[in-house]
Motif scaffolding. Structure first.
Motif, PDB file in Angstrom:
ATOM      1  N   UNK A 302       0.820  -1.210   0.000  1.00 25.91           N
ATOM      2  CA  UNK A 302       0.000   0.000   0.000  1.00 25.91           C
ATOM      3  C   UNK A 302       0.850   1.254   0.000  1.00 25.91           C
ATOM      4  N   UNK A 303       1.879   1.290   0.857  1.00 26.44           N
ATOM      5  CA  UNK A 303       2.804   2.429   0.875  1.00 26.44           C
ATOM      6  C   UNK A 303       3.476   2.598  -0.486  1.00 26.44           C
ATOM      7  N   UNK A 304       3.912   1.480  -1.051  1.00 24.32           N
ATOM      8  CA  UNK A 304       4.626   1.521  -2.325  1.00 24.32           C
ATOM      9  C   UNK A 304       3.750   2.119  -3.430  1.00 24.32           C
ATOM     10  N   UNK A 305       2.495   1.670  -3.493  1.00 27.20           N
ATOM     11  CA  UNK A 305       1.580   2.162  -4.526  1.00 27.20           C
ATOM     12  C   UNK A 305       1.245   3.630  -4.309  1.00 27.20           C
ATOM     13  N   UNK A 306       0.977   3.998  -3.076  1.00 20.25           N
ATOM     14  CA  UNK A 306       0.657   5.399  -2.774  1.00 20.25           C
ATOM     15  C   UNK A 306       1.813   6.318  -3.149  1.00 20.25           C
ATOM     16  N   UNK A 307       3.041   5.880  -2.828  1.00 22.42           N
ATOM     17  CA  UNK A 307       4.214   6.737  -3.045  1.00 22.42           C
ATOM     18  C   UNK A 307       4.647   6.804  -4.504  1.00 22.42           C
TER      19      UNK A 307
END
Length: 390
Positions: A302-307
């Motif tokens: 989730x962090x990876x996609x958001x960033x």
């Protein structure tokens, strides 16, 4: 799930819904060959993307010779088409539909959509075919006919007569034609778990025949398991790559245009979180529901996609621990920061099962840029402030 115009017309053909003849192609050479097969003397070269407004964007053009077909196919194929239904980046045209010209006497609008207010399908029609229905609704709403159809009784003759009279069709043969057309379209809608079918324009020829000159269809994703032929029409190149990647990890992700990334469990809470961010003066960068089984891997993804979104200046993690325990999410956040380079402030609000334990875990983690929110309002306010650099 949406499909292309040429695919919609393949489905129309199964229900004997009249359309002009056409051939989908993926190269200029194939476009020329298709035009020769169709015979002309007039052809329409159409870009195939999952968006409306193609004509206004330069993606639908008329050709009066094979040479013009070649020239237009060369121009449109490979172009980035921007319409009012695409992002500013537009969509790459990888397919064309070469179609016969039609003898157009009148242009109408016809659709079947799901009306959530009445909880039943709604037939919409207008004499203003060829225009954006949103523009018609705003400027001349009286020109839109709406006919709710209770699925318990299905399409009946009185629905068809209401449609014909509303469109001002007085010729008896033409009335029968439009009623049959709408009946077939409604049956297609119900039997294929469609959410929306739009024909704009629906044209009446000089002989009083109604043709679907265009075709736009969307289907209920949750029903694709019982619609394998429809599911096989899915074109992943037309969908957001991050949304596809998120789905592989059980995440529901939709990109938006704000500055605050959101990671929430539960669709309702996610929407409430976005509303609260807006209320506090910020703008959400996405909808992201991690569901009830979040772990370090899914949180990291989730962090990876958001960033991936360069506009994101802060991330608000808002979790209510019911099915998933807050301490588990807290540990997942800590592990995720080790797996992903989180280079923006992360505001975390955890409430529910084991929330005190989670707060202690985060307090002792010593993660740079991690800010704890006391409640939804406090967390959203801190996320907005962090995004503004305050």
């Amino acid at each position: 799930m949406n499909i292309h115009e040429y695919q919609a017309k393949q489905i129309f053909a199964k229900y004997n819904i009249p359309t002009p003849k056409g051939i989908m192609v993926e190269s200029v050479k194939a476009a020329i060959e298709a035009a020769e097969v169709l015979g002309g003397p007039i052809w329409v070269v159409k870009a195939q993307i999952h968006a409306g407004g193609r004509g206004l964007g330069g993606g639908v053009k008329l050709a009066k010779s094979i040479d013009e077909v070649e020239s237009l196919a060369t121009e449109i194929l490979g172009m980035t088409l921007v319409t009012h239904q695409t992002t500013a980046e537009g969509k790459l045209v990888q397919k064309l539909y070469i179609e016969d010209g039609a003898d157009i006497k009148d242009e109408l609008y016809l659709s079947v959509v799901l009306d959530r207010k009445s909880e039943m399908p709604l037939i919409m029609a207008s004499t203003e075919g060829g225009m954006d229905i949103e523009t018609v609704a705003e400027n001349t709403p009286e020109k839109i006919i709406t006919i709710p159809v209770d699925p318990a009784i299905g399409f009946q003759g009185f629905h068809g007569r209401q449609l014909a009279f509303g469109l001002g069709i007085t010729d008896k043969i033409e009335q029968k034609n439009i009623i049959k057309f709408a009946e077939k379209l409604f049956r297609l809608y119900m039997e294929n778990d469609a959410e929306m079918i739009e024909i704009n324009p629906l044209v009446k020829t000089g002989k009083g025949v109604f043709l679907a000159l265009d075709g736009k269809m969307g289907f209920d994703n949750s029903a694709l398991g019982r619609q394998p032929e429809i599911a096989a029409m899915r074109d992943l190149t037309e969908e957001d790559a991050d949304e596809i990647e998120a789905a592989k990890y059980g995440l529901s992700y939709v990109a938006l245009d704000g500055e605050i990334g959101c990671m929430v469990n539960g669709a309702g809470l996610a929407m409430g979180t976005m509303d609260t961010i807006n209320y506090m003066g910020g703008t959400p960068a996405n909808f992201l529901d991690v569901g009830g089984s979040a772990n370090a891997e899914t949180v990291a993804k989730g962090f990876e996609i958001i960033l991936k979104n360069p506009r994101v200046k802060a991330i608000f993690v808002n979790i209510f621990g019911g099915i998933v325990r807050c301490d588990r999410i807290a540990n997942g956040i800590i592990e995720a920061t080790k797996l992903t380079d989180v280079n923006v402030p992360v505001i975390v609000r955890l409430d529910g099962t084991n929330a005190p334990e989670a707060a202690e875990i985060l307090k002792n983690a010593n993660i740079p840029n991690l800010i704890v929110g006391n409640d939804l309002g406090d967390g959203a306010a801190k996320a907005v402030a962090a995004a503004k650099g305050e």
